[in-house]
Design a protein around this motif. Sequence first.
Motif, PDB file in Angstrom:
ATOM      1  N   PRO B  51     -57.162 102.060 -42.716  1.00  0.00           N
ATOM      2  CA  PRO B  51     -56.548 101.789 -44.015  1.00  0.00           C
ATOM      3  C   PRO B  51     -56.184 100.320 -44.135  1.00  0.00           C
ATOM      4  N   GLN B  52     -56.153  99.861 -45.366  1.00  0.00           N
ATOM      5  CA  GLN B  52     -55.857  98.439 -45.560  1.00  0.00           C
ATOM      6  C   GLN B  52     -54.444  98.272 -46.073  1.00  0.00           C
ATOM      7  N   PRO B  53     -53.702  97.387 -45.470  1.00  0.00           N
ATOM      8  CA  PRO B  53     -52.338  97.159 -45.939  1.00  0.00           C
ATOM      9  C   PRO B  53     -52.341  96.467 -47.295  1.00  0.00           C
ATOM     10  N   VAL B  54     -51.473  96.885 -48.175  1.00  0.00           N
ATOM     11  CA  VAL B  54     -51.376  96.240 -49.483  1.00  0.00           C
ATOM     12  C   VAL B  54     -49.985  95.663 -49.723  1.00  0.00           C
ATOM     13  N   PHE B  55     -49.047  96.056 -48.890  1.00  0.00           N
ATOM     14  CA  PHE B  55     -47.698  95.558 -49.061  1.00  0.00           C
ATOM     15  C   PHE B  55     -47.044  95.437 -47.702  1.00  0.00           C
ATOM     16  N   PRO B  56     -46.380  94.414 -47.337  1.00  0.00           N
ATOM     17  CA  PRO B  56     -46.203  93.184 -48.126  1.00  0.00           C
ATOM     18  C   PRO B  56     -47.514  92.399 -48.260  1.00  0.00           C
ATOM     19  N   SER B  58     -48.348  89.477 -47.680  1.00  0.00           N
ATOM     20  CA  SER B  58     -48.766  88.625 -46.565  1.00  0.00           C
ATOM     21  C   SER B  58     -49.575  89.426 -45.552  1.00  0.00           C
ATOM     22  N   ALA B  59     -49.137  90.671 -45.266  1.00  0.00           N
ATOM     23  CA  ALA B  59     -49.870  91.508 -44.332  1.00  0.00           C
ATOM     24  C   ALA B  59     -51.244  91.829 -44.882  1.00  0.00           C
ATOM     25  N   ALA B  60     -51.279  92.092 -46.200  1.00  0.00           N
ATOM     26  CA  ALA B  60     -52.558  92.403 -46.825  1.00  0.00           C
ATOM     27  C   ALA B  60     -53.506  91.235 -46.682  1.00  0.00           C
ATOM     28  N   LYS B  61     -52.999  90.058 -46.957  1.00  0.00           N
ATOM     29  CA  LYS B  61     -53.863  88.885 -46.901  1.00  0.00           C
ATOM     30  C   LYS B  61     -54.377  88.657 -45.490  1.00  0.00           C
ATOM     31  N   GLU B  62     -53.502  88.881 -44.579  1.00  0.00           N
ATOM     32  CA  GLU B  62     -53.935  88.659 -43.194  1.00  0.00           C
ATOM     33  C   GLU B  62     -55.027  89.648 -42.808  1.00  0.00           C
ATOM     34  N   ALA B  78     -51.450  78.003 -45.584  1.00  0.00           N
ATOM     35  CA  ALA B  78     -50.199  78.723 -45.811  1.00  0.00           C
ATOM     36  C   ALA B  78     -50.198  80.039 -45.037  1.00  0.00           C
ATOM     37  N   ALA B  79     -51.302  80.760 -45.178  1.00  0.00           N
ATOM     38  CA  ALA B  79     -51.383  82.055 -44.512  1.00  0.00           C
ATOM     39  C   ALA B  79     -51.283  81.878 -43.008  1.00  0.00           C
ATOM     40  N   ASP B  80     -51.961  80.870 -42.532  1.00  0.00           N
ATOM     41  CA  ASP B  80     -51.940  80.648 -41.095  1.00  0.00           C
ATOM     42  C   ASP B  80     -50.556  80.250 -40.612  1.00  0.00           C
ATOM     43  N   ALA B  81     -49.913  79.465 -41.427  1.00  0.00           N
ATOM     44  CA  ALA B  81     -48.596  78.998 -41.018  1.00  0.00           C
ATOM     45  C   ALA B  81     -47.618  80.170 -40.995  1.00  0.00           C
ATOM     46  N   PHE B 109     -46.342  97.119 -38.755  1.00  0.00           N
ATOM     47  CA  PHE B 109     -45.986  97.947 -39.896  1.00  0.00           C
ATOM     48  C   PHE B 109     -46.305  97.263 -41.221  1.00  0.00           C
ATOM     49  N   ALA B 110     -47.040  97.963 -42.040  1.00  0.00           N
ATOM     50  CA  ALA B 110     -47.247  97.525 -43.414  1.00  0.00           C
ATOM     51  C   ALA B 110     -47.549  98.774 -44.224  1.00  0.00           C
ATOM     52  N   ILE B 111     -47.266  98.692 -45.503  1.00  0.00           N
ATOM     53  CA  ILE B 111     -47.585  99.830 -46.368  1.00  0.00           C
ATOM     54  C   ILE B 111     -49.046  99.722 -46.758  1.00  0.00           C
ATOM     55  N   THR B 112     -49.802 100.768 -46.457  1.00  0.00           N
ATOM     56  CA  THR B 112     -51.238 100.713 -46.726  1.00  0.00           C
ATOM     57  C   THR B 112     -51.554 101.424 -48.038  1.00  0.00           C
ATOM     58  N   ASN B 113     -52.770 101.194 -48.485  1.00  0.00           N
ATOM     59  CA  ASN B 113     -53.194 101.866 -49.710  1.00  0.00           C
ATOM     60  C   ASN B 113     -53.198 103.385 -49.547  1.00  0.00           C
TER      61      ASN B 113
END
Lengths: 166, 348
Positions: B51-56, B58-62, B78-81, B109-113
């Motif tokens: 599953p892909q995280p969508v929230f937060p 930042s986790a999704a982007k990573e 920014a993401a890397d930092a 932990f991240a909230i996934t789709n």
Amino acid sequence: MVELGINLPLLIAYLVTFVILLAILYQFAYKPLMAAMDQRSERIQEGLSAAEQARQEAASSQAAIEEQLNEARREGQRLLDQAREASQRYRESEMERARQEAEAFAERARADIQRERDAALDELRASFGDLAITAAERVIRRSLDRQAHEELITQVLEEGESLRRG
Amino acid sequence: MPSGAAAKRVMLLAGVVMLALLIAGFVVGAIGSQMFGAPRFLAQPAIHLPPQPVFPISAAKESLGYSDYPKEAEEKPAADAEHPPAAGSADHGDAEEEHHFKPMGVTQFAITNTLLSAWLTSIVIILFFVLGARKRAMVPGRFQSVVESIFEGVLSFASSVLGPEMACKAFPVVATIFFFVLFNAWIALFLVPIYQAVGLGSGGLWDFELKAHLIRPAGTDVNMPLALALISFVFVEYWGIRVLGLGYFKKFFAFGNLLRGRPSGLIDVFVGILELISELVRIVSFTFRLFGNMTAGEILVVMITFLVPFVANIFVFGLELLVGLIQAVIFAGLTLVFLSLAVHHEEH
């Protein structure tokens, strides 16, 4: 594991989600639904038994009415028979009584006739005695000749006859 | 409802439209575009098992590999930092290059789709049943009848397996499993535009490239079947112990005959070990049966849509409705059967 996506926090999140869902459903859906269904089946059961009872009551009252009708019919028949019998009896007794009365009447009449006859005979006998005495007197008083005798007797008899006729 | 000739004409028209759409779909689909050189209607879909995280965000982007994506060059620093790549990210470099997607770590932990989808489903189930059970009219209306007949169907199913008394006790968990699996499968089919079109991605309105759906059927996340399997397992063991007491474990540790000096006790011990293994393997089989079916269904829908867009999917949708129902029945039914085995073990 990672490629498959196994993730511990996610697993726990699903567990919690499921448990919360279960709790909410149990409290707000299963219990009321179960209660409603129980209540309804109870109500239906009641309705069915009431209907059954009503049916039985109707049947029994039908039977009672039938029974009463039969009873009334029998009673009527009985009364009719009784009346017929009574009338028969009455007729017979009346006839018997009439016959007895008639017989008694006839008896009485016969007895009267008998009595009258006896009285008449007594009277006649007495008259005959008198007549005989009278005739004897006359016979004795006259001299005894045949001719005179016969005339006398005839005369007496004629007198007797006239007596009887009178 | 139009009748007679009018209905026939409508049917005919619909058939013609469907056929035209089918042919058009074939032409612009993946197969047709290769054959006729037509422009492809849909881009090749990317299949992600995790599953892909969508929230937060930042986790999704990573996870979605924004940082590696050339278009998002300005976001990269920014993401890397903010989120230095996790230690495991090097191991999955290939996957990242291929899909621009990095699965979450086991403990991250991240909230996934998929979790969002599970929540949506839960809300729908709650609304459905609470609304259905709320009025409690003695003579039910249409909606209440539907809810009650579904409820009653599951209850009578449980009763037929367990008997009425045990069914009442086991019913809530089993029914919740059933409805959770069923609604998760079906809502994904009914709300397919939301499920397929809304998501996180890159680009503007026109060159939008979807990278992660905002919601995705929870059955395609292995954690959801695993959670249900664990619940089913714990539930069965709980009732087994509750009904049979410690005697419940005699099934697994059958040393009785062996301790009495009978050689045939060895067989019992072996059978007990087998029982123990099969009891534990149920978790795995439960998990992957549901996960496999749901994931395969989703992939099938996506692939058929990719190959022949528009109407060819109708058949797949029908199939998937059936699969969703069957999986729900199997999951709940097997839980019931295992429960009845655990509870009535002494009689066997």
